[in-house]
Scaffold this active site. Structure first.
Site, PDB file in Angstrom:
ATOM      1  N   TYR A   1      -2.507   9.639  -9.243  1.00  0.00           N
ATOM      2  CA  TYR A   1      -3.205   8.771  -8.305  1.00  0.00           C
ATOM      3  C   TYR A   1      -4.649   8.573  -8.754  1.00  0.00           C
ATOM      4  O   TYR A   1      -5.265   9.476  -9.337  1.00  0.00           O
ATOM      5  CB  TYR A   1      -3.178   9.352  -6.892  1.00  0.00           C
ATOM      6  CG  TYR A   1      -1.847   9.184  -6.202  1.00  0.00           C
ATOM      7  CD1 TYR A   1      -1.563   8.028  -5.479  1.00  0.00           C
ATOM      8  CD2 TYR A   1      -0.864  10.154  -6.308  1.00  0.00           C
ATOM      9  CE1 TYR A   1      -0.331   7.868  -4.856  1.00  0.00           C
ATOM     10  CE2 TYR A   1       0.371   9.996  -5.694  1.00  0.00           C
ATOM     11  CZ  TYR A   1       0.627   8.844  -4.972  1.00  0.00           C
ATOM     12  OH  TYR A   1       1.851   8.677  -4.372  1.00  0.00           O
ATOM     13  N   GLU A   2      -5.179   7.391  -8.442  1.00  0.00           N
ATOM     14  CA  GLU A   2      -6.547   7.061  -8.830  1.00  0.00           C
ATOM     15  C   GLU A   2      -7.562   8.043  -8.275  1.00  0.00           C
ATOM     16  O   GLU A   2      -8.632   8.246  -8.849  1.00  0.00           O
ATOM     17  CB  GLU A   2      -6.884   5.642  -8.356  1.00  0.00           C
ATOM     18  CG  GLU A   2      -8.218   5.120  -8.850  1.00  0.00           C
ATOM     19  CD  GLU A   2      -8.448   3.666  -8.479  1.00  0.00           C
ATOM     20  OE1 GLU A   2      -9.588   3.202  -8.613  1.00  0.00           O
ATOM     21  OE2 GLU A   2      -7.477   2.997  -8.047  1.00  0.00           O
ATOM     22  N   SER A   3      -7.238   8.678  -7.170  1.00  0.00           N
ATOM     23  CA  SER A   3      -8.151   9.645  -6.551  1.00  0.00           C
ATOM     24  C   SER A   3      -8.277  10.930  -7.352  1.00  0.00           C
ATOM     25  O   SER A   3      -9.109  11.786  -7.031  1.00  0.00           O
ATOM     26  CB  SER A   3      -7.689   9.963  -5.135  1.00  0.00           C
ATOM     27  OG  SER A   3      -6.328  10.381  -5.127  1.00  0.00           O
ATOM     28  N   GLY A   4      -7.452  11.105  -8.404  1.00  0.00           N
ATOM     29  CA  GLY A   4      -7.561  12.279  -9.262  1.00  0.00           C
ATOM     30  C   GLY A   4      -6.444  13.284  -9.108  1.00  0.00           C
ATOM     31  O   GLY A   4      -6.435  14.320  -9.782  1.00  0.00           O
ATOM     32  N   MET A   9     -12.436  11.850 -10.412  1.00  0.00           N
ATOM     33  CA  MET A   9     -12.022  10.534 -10.868  1.00  0.00           C
ATOM     34  C   MET A   9     -12.477  10.295 -12.309  1.00  0.00           C
ATOM     35  O   MET A   9     -11.766   9.669 -13.103  1.00  0.00           O
ATOM     36  CB  MET A   9     -12.554   9.448  -9.943  1.00  0.00           C
ATOM     37  CG  MET A   9     -11.866   9.404  -8.592  1.00  0.00           C
ATOM     38  SD  MET A   9     -12.429   8.046  -7.546  1.00  0.00           S
ATOM     39  CE  MET A   9     -11.804   6.644  -8.461  1.00  0.00           C
TER      40      MET A   9
END
Length: 254
Positions: free
Chosen positions: A49-52, A80
């Protein structure tokens, strides 16, 4: 069994993830498609996920890419900057899902504006991390809820995320290391492309969808694969998983 358009898109996208390993999932139907793939055609799949969050195994559908439920059971959580620098730009993502308001025949995406730049009719969220995802993922899948000439267009109103071909022609920014958009999954079927200079072409249709309808709904002269296939409809087990286990509250299957 009858199904909704959302269920049809999710099942079709999940099947396309067979033999993939590390998948960058966008919010909504892509997240659900990755979960379904893990329960069916790709049990070893890991979600980024882009949130890490890396290797997410949420117990319920996350309501956003920052939902705390993603952290529980995840393989690791990075900043991130680390996620983009080490995972994405490191070329480790096999498939990434992106969304867009418009897509052109070569797979460039518009998620910025509709209309004229100086006076747009609609302002959209913009790139976010999409341009880095397009440039560094091995390939990109796009799920389009609506297949119309206004969404699959002959010319973008604005190019937010350039395809490898467009990036090469314009010479601006980093040239994508991957193939760019290789699959577009719509209510009518699947469009696909392989090489940098290839156009998206229709490779499969859903049952009962005539080719003429797909062509009429596309904003360019759509090419048809010689071996055009018919996509098998969702089977009872796929629908059971979606309805009873993965999204029983129909957060995404609206």
């Amino acid at each position: 069994m009858t199904c909704t358009d959302s269920e049809l898109l999710t099942v079709t996208a999940a099947r396309e993830l067979a033999r993939r390993r590390l998948v960058f999932a966008g919010h909504g139907l892509p997240t659900l498609a990755v979960a379904l793939a893990r329960h069916s055609v790709a049990p070893e799949i890991e979600t980024v996920y882009e949130s890490g969050v890396i290797g997410a195994h949420p117990m319920a559908p996350p309501r956003s890419i920052t939902d705390p439920i993603l952290v529980t059971g995840a393989e690791c959580v990075l900043s991130m900057a680390q996620m983009f620098g080490f995972v994405l730009q490191g070329g480790r993502v096999d498939v990434a899902f992106l969304g867009a308001a418009q897509i052109d025949r070569y797979g460039s995406l518009n998620s910025s504006i509709i209309g004229d730049w100086a006076s747009p009719r609609v302002r959209l969220p913009g790139s976010g991390g999409a341009i880095e995802v397009m440039a560094n993922a091995g390939e990109v899948f796009v799920v389009m809820r609506r297949h119309t000439p206004r969404s699959l267009v002959g010319e973008l109103d604005f190019c937010t995320s350039p395809s490898p071909r467009r990036a090469r022609e314009t010479g601006g920014g980093a040239r994508p290391r991957g193939k760019g958009v290789t699959r577009v999954i719509t209510e009518h079927g699947i469009l696909a492309r392989d090489g940098i200079d290839d156009e998206l072409r229709l490779i499969a249709v859903h049952p009962g969808v005539p080719v003429q309808r797909v062509r009429a709904a596309t904003g360019w002269d759509l090419r048809i694969a010689d071996d055009l296939a018919e996509i098998p409809p969702p089977d009872p087990e796929e629908l059971r998983l979606l309805r009873e286990e993965l999204d029983p509250d129909r957060i995404f299957l609206r």
